[in-house]
Design a protein around this motif. Sequence first.
Motif, PDB file in Angstrom:
ATOM      1  N   PRO A 182      59.744 -17.883  52.313  1.00 16.78           N
ATOM      2  CA  PRO A 182      60.858 -18.456  51.680  1.00 16.78           C
ATOM      3  C   PRO A 182      62.120 -18.600  52.823  1.00 16.78           C
ATOM      4  CG  PRO A 182      61.008 -15.873  51.879  1.00 16.78           C
ATOM      5  CD  PRO A 182      59.367 -16.009  51.894  1.00 16.78           C
ATOM      6  N   MET A 183      60.554 -19.648  53.892  1.00  9.32           N
ATOM      7  CA  MET A 183      62.092 -19.588  54.938  1.00  9.32           C
ATOM      8  C   MET A 183      62.392 -21.040  55.158  1.00  9.32           C
ATOM      9  SD  MET A 183      61.441 -19.989  58.464  1.00  9.32           S
ATOM     10  CE  MET A 183      62.702 -21.409  59.523  1.00  9.32           C
ATOM     11  N   PRO A 184      64.039 -20.565  55.203  1.00  8.97           N
ATOM     12  CA  PRO A 184      64.688 -21.695  54.913  1.00  8.97           C
ATOM     13  C   PRO A 184      64.091 -23.243  55.925  1.00  8.97           C
ATOM     14  CG  PRO A 184      65.851 -19.882  55.562  1.00  8.97           C
ATOM     15  CD  PRO A 184      64.289 -19.594  55.592  1.00  8.97           C
ATOM     16  N   THR A 206      73.262 -15.553  63.669  1.00  6.24           N
ATOM     17  CA  THR A 206      73.767 -16.352  62.869  1.00  6.24           C
ATOM     18  C   THR A 206      73.264 -17.226  61.944  1.00  6.24           C
ATOM     19  OG1 THR A 206      74.486 -18.110  64.285  1.00  6.24           O
ATOM     20  CG2 THR A 206      76.000 -16.002  63.726  1.00  6.24           C
ATOM     21  N   GLY A 207      72.337 -17.316  62.341  1.00  6.33           N
ATOM     22  CA  GLY A 207      70.922 -18.135  61.094  1.00  6.33           C
ATOM     23  C   GLY A 207      70.040 -17.692  60.324  1.00  6.33           C
ATOM     24  N   HIS A 208      70.261 -16.043  60.374  1.00  6.68           N
ATOM     25  CA  HIS A 208      69.951 -14.613  59.948  1.00  6.68           C
ATOM     26  C   HIS A 208      68.473 -14.651  60.266  1.00  6.68           C
ATOM     27  CE1 HIS A 208      73.681 -15.047  56.709  1.00  6.68           C
ATOM     28  NE2 HIS A 208      73.568 -16.715  57.436  1.00  6.68           N
ATOM     29  N   CYS A 209      67.731 -15.065  61.214  1.00  2.00           N
ATOM     30  CA  CYS A 209      67.167 -15.223  60.847  1.00  2.00           C
ATOM     31  C   CYS A 209      65.943 -13.631  60.799  1.00  2.00           C
ATOM     32  CB  CYS A 209      66.042 -15.390  62.867  1.00  2.00           C
ATOM     33  SG  CYS A 209      67.072 -17.085  62.980  1.00  2.00           S
ATOM     34  N   ASN A 210      66.928 -12.521  61.451  1.00  2.00           N
ATOM     35  CA  ASN A 210      66.521 -11.318  61.567  1.00  2.00           C
ATOM     36  C   ASN A 210      66.437 -10.454  59.780  1.00  2.00           C
ATOM     37  OD1 ASN A 210      66.119 -10.686  64.679  1.00  2.00           O
ATOM     38  ND2 ASN A 210      68.582 -10.732  64.775  1.00  2.00           N
TER      39      ASN A 210
END
Length: 152
Positions: free
Chosen positions: A99-101, A31-35
């Motif tokens: 683009p690393m948040p 859910t943290g969208h890392c993938n």
Amino acid sequence: MIAALALILAPLCAQAQGSPQIERGRYMVLTGHCNNCHTAGYAPKEGNVPEKDWLLGSGPLGWRGPWGTTYASNLRLTVPAMTEEQWVQYIKTFKPRPPMPWWSMKETTEQDLRAMYHYIKSLGPAGKDAQPYLPPDKEPKQPYNQAPLPPK
Ligand code: HEC
């Protein structure tokens, strides 16, 4: 007797595959969208990438913008290279390039950061290091996502 044994063994089992902590870490990664960035092909395949291939880095895909060209790192190698304590400290203070948040990830609670650490570690080391960052004047190879340049 059995209860006493369970009390002794519980902390030892906490890090085993499938433990609640590891399950929580998996959920946080998903859910943290890392993938979406750290797993090659994950976004175009709408998530249909086997878990054994997760977080190995963006592969050939780069992100180009005023900062240069970045490649999402292989977290299966970079995360286990740190201790759990180093990981928590690192995420609280790091500032990687776009683009690393990082500003969102900093908000993750320490408990959840620890869970992510154990989940990523449980996947086991695999793959190779991400391609090195390229400065703005270096032309990257295809494929890359081009971010809009700032207005002149
Ligand atoms: C929008 C794409 C994107 C998303 C989403 C994303 N990352 Fe990243 N991440 C990157 C890129 C690209 C870099 C490399 C930045 C650089 O070269 O400075 C990076 C760098 C990192 C780094 C620093 C390098 C390293 O491996 O030590 C960590 C840690 C990291 N990401 C973890 C995560 C985690 C965990 C998540 C999910 C919570 C996540 N990232 C989500 C794109 C992304």
